[in-house]
Design an enzyme around this catalytic site. Structure first.
Site, PDB file in Angstrom:
ATOM      1  CB  THR A 288      -0.886  -0.018   1.266  1.00 36.58           C
ATOM      2  OG1 THR A 288      -1.434   1.271   1.479  1.00 36.58           O
ATOM      3  CG2 THR A 288      -0.083  -0.361   2.526  1.00 36.58           C
ATOM      4  CG  ASP A 289      -1.044   5.016  -1.056  1.00 39.94           C
ATOM      5  OD1 ASP A 289      -1.659   4.391  -0.166  1.00 39.94           O
ATOM      6  OD2 ASP A 289      -1.580   5.903  -1.751  1.00 39.94           O
ATOM      7  CD  GLU A 290      -3.466   3.203   4.338  1.00 38.60           C
ATOM      8  OE1 GLU A 290      -3.355   3.181   5.574  1.00 38.60           O
ATOM      9  OE2 GLU A 290      -4.526   2.920   3.743  1.00 38.60           O
TER      10      GLU A 290
ATOM     11  CE1 TYR B  87      -3.091  -2.942   5.624  1.00 45.73           C
ATOM     12  CE2 TYR B  87      -3.171  -0.591   5.166  1.00 45.73           C
ATOM     13  CZ  TYR B  87      -3.144  -1.897   4.717  1.00 45.73           C
ATOM     14  OH  TYR B  87      -3.161  -2.161   3.364  1.00 45.73           O
TER      15      TYR B  87
ATOM     16  CE  LYS C  27       0.335  -4.732   2.833  1.00 45.80           C
ATOM     17  NZ  LYS C  27      -0.010  -6.082   2.285  1.00 45.80           N
TER      18      LYS C  27
HETATM   19  P1  NAD Z   1      -9.264  -7.655   2.129  1.00 43.71           P
HETATM   20  O1  NAD Z   1      -9.262  -7.410   3.603  1.00 43.71           O
HETATM   21  O2  NAD Z   1     -10.503  -7.381   1.357  1.00 43.71           O
HETATM   22  O3  NAD Z   1      -8.867  -9.165   1.840  1.00 43.71           O
HETATM   23  C1  NAD Z   1      -7.833  -9.825   2.511  1.00 43.71           C
HETATM   24  C2  NAD Z   1      -7.986 -11.314   2.277  1.00 43.71           C
HETATM   25  O4  NAD Z   1      -6.894 -11.968   2.942  1.00 43.71           O
HETATM   26  C3  NAD Z   1      -9.278 -11.910   2.853  1.00 43.71           C
HETATM   27  O5  NAD Z   1      -9.894 -12.751   1.917  1.00 43.71           O
HETATM   28  C4  NAD Z   1      -8.810 -12.687   4.068  1.00 43.71           C
HETATM   29  O6  NAD Z   1      -9.620 -13.825   4.362  1.00 43.71           O
HETATM   30  C5  NAD Z   1      -7.404 -13.098   3.655  1.00 43.71           C
HETATM   31  N1  NAD Z   1      -6.527 -13.352   4.800  1.00 43.71           N
HETATM   32  C6  NAD Z   1      -6.348 -12.571   5.910  1.00 43.71           C
HETATM   33  N2  NAD Z   1      -5.493 -13.150   6.756  1.00 43.71           N
HETATM   34  C7  NAD Z   1      -5.106 -14.316   6.177  1.00 43.71           C
HETATM   35  C8  NAD Z   1      -4.212 -15.358   6.561  1.00 43.71           C
HETATM   36  N3  NAD Z   1      -3.558 -15.320   7.724  1.00 43.71           N
HETATM   37  N4  NAD Z   1      -4.037 -16.393   5.710  1.00 43.71           N
HETATM   38  C9  NAD Z   1      -4.699 -16.447   4.531  1.00 43.71           C
HETATM   39  N5  NAD Z   1      -5.571 -15.513   4.125  1.00 43.71           N
HETATM   40  C10 NAD Z   1      -5.762 -14.446   4.930  1.00 43.71           C
HETATM   41  O7  NAD Z   1      -8.039  -6.814   1.564  1.00 43.71           O
HETATM   42  P2  NAD Z   1      -7.871  -6.078   0.158  1.00 43.71           P
HETATM   43  O8  NAD Z   1      -8.438  -4.722   0.261  1.00 43.71           O
HETATM   44  O9  NAD Z   1      -8.332  -6.975  -0.923  1.00 43.71           O
HETATM   45  O10 NAD Z   1      -6.290  -5.926   0.106  1.00 43.71           O
HETATM   46  C11 NAD Z   1      -5.481  -6.946  -0.486  1.00 43.71           C
HETATM   47  C12 NAD Z   1      -4.036  -6.538  -0.396  1.00 43.71           C
HETATM   48  O11 NAD Z   1      -3.827  -5.302  -1.055  1.00 43.71           O
HETATM   49  C13 NAD Z   1      -3.540  -6.347   1.039  1.00 43.71           C
HETATM   50  O12 NAD Z   1      -2.235  -6.844   1.128  1.00 43.71           O
HETATM   51  C14 NAD Z   1      -3.567  -4.843   1.230  1.00 43.71           C
HETATM   52  O13 NAD Z   1      -2.604  -4.438   2.159  1.00 43.71           O
HETATM   53  C15 NAD Z   1      -3.239  -4.369  -0.165  1.00 43.71           C
HETATM   54  N6  NAD Z   1      -3.773  -3.046  -0.534  1.00 43.71           N
HETATM   55  C16 NAD Z   1      -5.094  -2.769  -0.401  1.00 43.71           C
HETATM   56  C17 NAD Z   1      -5.583  -1.518  -0.792  1.00 43.71           C
HETATM   57  C18 NAD Z   1      -7.056  -1.187  -0.715  1.00 43.71           C
HETATM   58  O14 NAD Z   1      -7.420  -0.042  -0.995  1.00 43.71           O
HETATM   59  N7  NAD Z   1      -7.937  -2.111  -0.377  1.00 43.71           N
HETATM   60  C19 NAD Z   1      -4.708  -0.569  -1.304  1.00 43.71           C
HETATM   61  C20 NAD Z   1      -3.359  -0.896  -1.428  1.00 43.71           C
HETATM   62  C21 NAD Z   1      -2.902  -2.136  -1.056  1.00 43.71           C
END
Ligand code: NAD
Length: 351
Positions: free
Chosen positions: A133-135, A158, A162
């Site tokens: 993430t950009d965070e 969080y 990350k």
């Molecule tokens: P999300 O919370 O919707 O999904 C996360 C998934 O990971 C879920 O299906 C959950 O069941 C699974 N999970 C959690 N812990 C687990 C474990 N210990 N073992 C196996 N599975 C596990 O998250 P998202 O928004 O889809 O984000 C996905 C990735 O992208 C993350 O790494 C997040 O940091 C990154 N990200 C998200 C955003 C955003 O805006 N949502 C932006 C930048 C980066």
């Protein structure tokens, strides 16, 4: 490609699985623990496809992850599994440390073990893409953009977890030569996002005539990326990105939180006229502790090196997203009833 997708039942992971099955020839295995944030229903569109399979596993479970590598024999890993909600990380950080840091460590170690036993081209072509993430860069003032060279300065538990996982990923490249690539992406929006995040929470609260809680004065700025543009970027980076490198992914759509919520209300006024004006439910509430003021991505590296460009405009993506939630109550209704009804999380309590 044969790709392990971790966190594939989540918001972005499920968009990635749909894209890989519907838009590429890849064979994939989705690995997910199915926490509160994971929904197998998000994978309904691909679940019958012979190139898709699902394994329920925790990425911290090294025995399960080792078995997965040995049995599936991947050519690549797309690592998205994480605890992802800032407010939850404030209320309880432990799961974030376990999954985001220790879980990423397990994935890196098991990938290394598997990869170091590959020979020739299989070894050379293997890739591990860590999605972040950009965070991790902390907060911007009114000017400037995050580049791949911006120093890490995370504010929330969080973001700090990350950041730690990004450092581990790059260390596994520098120390062991594991062909790791890291992506840092801005806030995503689109279909199948768990209804605790800004877009779905506001859409569903406004639709149901509930308060629309705006943190602080609503002036915090995020740089919004449509989730399907992100999924496309990740596959392109997996195919053509350079190991050891970081790529920022964003689409130059800076909006204040208040602008986002007003945009959602305007879209709902059109699509759900009986509830108008939806912005009468706006409610300014106590700010998030440590709330970063502004995020904005400089995406020129991925645009220049890989020819990627976001295709979705912000207004069209917003309207598409609102419409998707109105049309897909089957998906979110059980989550609102049984998992999370929209209550406030993430205020610091004195114990
Ligand atoms: P999300 O919370 O919707 O999904 C996360 C998934 O990971 C879920 O299906 C959950 O069941 C699974 N999970 C959690 N812990 C687990 C474990 N210990 N073992 C196996 N599975 C596990 O998250 P998202 O928004 O889809 O984000 C996905 C990735 O992208 C993350 O790494 C997040 O940091 C990154 N990200 C998200 C955003 C955003 O805006 N949502 C932006 C930048 C980066």
């Amino acid at each position: 490609m044969r790709i392990i997708v971790t966190g594939g039942a989540g918001f972005i992971g499920s968009a990635v699985c749909r894209y890989l099955i519907q838009g590429t020839k890849s064979t994939i295995v989705c690995v997910d623990k199915l926490t509160y944030a994971g929904s197998i229903n998000s994978l309904r569109a691909v679940s019958e496809n012979p190139r898709y399979s699902f394994v329920k596993a925790d990425i911290c479970d090294e025995v399960a992850i080792r078995r997965l590598f040995n049995e599936f024999c991947p050519t690549a890993v797309l690592h998205l599994a994480a605890e992802s909600h800032v407010d939850r990380s404030i209320s309880g950080s432990r799961d974030f440390i376990d999954t985001n840091i220790l879980g990423t460590h397990t994935m890196l170690e098991e990938a290394r073990r598997y990869w170091s036993n590959l020979a020739g081209e299989d070894n050379e072509r293997f890739r591990f893409l860590h999605v972040s993430t950009d965070e991790v860069y902390g907060s911007l003032g009114t000017h400037g953009l995050f580049t791949e060279l911006t120093a890490y300065d995370p504010s929330s538990p969080y973001a700090a977890s990350k950041a730690a996982s990004d450092h581990l990923s790059i260390a596994w490249y520098r120390t062991y030569g594991l062909p790791v690539i890291v992506t840092n992406c801005s806030n995503n929006y689109g279909p199948y996002q768990f209804p605790e995040k800004l877009f779905p929470l506001m859409i569903l609260n406004a639709y149901e005539g509930k308060p629309l809680p705006i943190y602080g004065d609503g002036s915090n700025i995020r740089d919004w990326l449509y989730v399907e543009d992100h999924a496309r970027a990740l596959f392109l980076i997996l195919e053509n990105g350079r190991p050891g490198e970081t790529y920022n992914v964003g689409s130059r759509n800076e909006r204040t939180n208040l602008q986002v919520v007003q945009g959602i209300c305007r879209a709902l006024d059109e699509l759900n006229p009986k509830g108008r004006p939806h912005d009468r439910h706006l409610a300014f509430v106590t700010d998030r502790p440590g709330h970063d003021q502004r995020y904005a991505i400089d995406a020129s590296k991925i645009e220049r090196e890989l020819g990627w460009r976001a295709e979705e405009g912000f207004t069209s993506g917003l309207v598409k997203t609102v419409k998707w939630y109105l049309d897909n109550e089957w998906w979110w209704s059980p989550l609102r009833k049984e998992v999370y009804a929209g209550e406030r999380i993430g205020l610091v309590k004195v114990e």
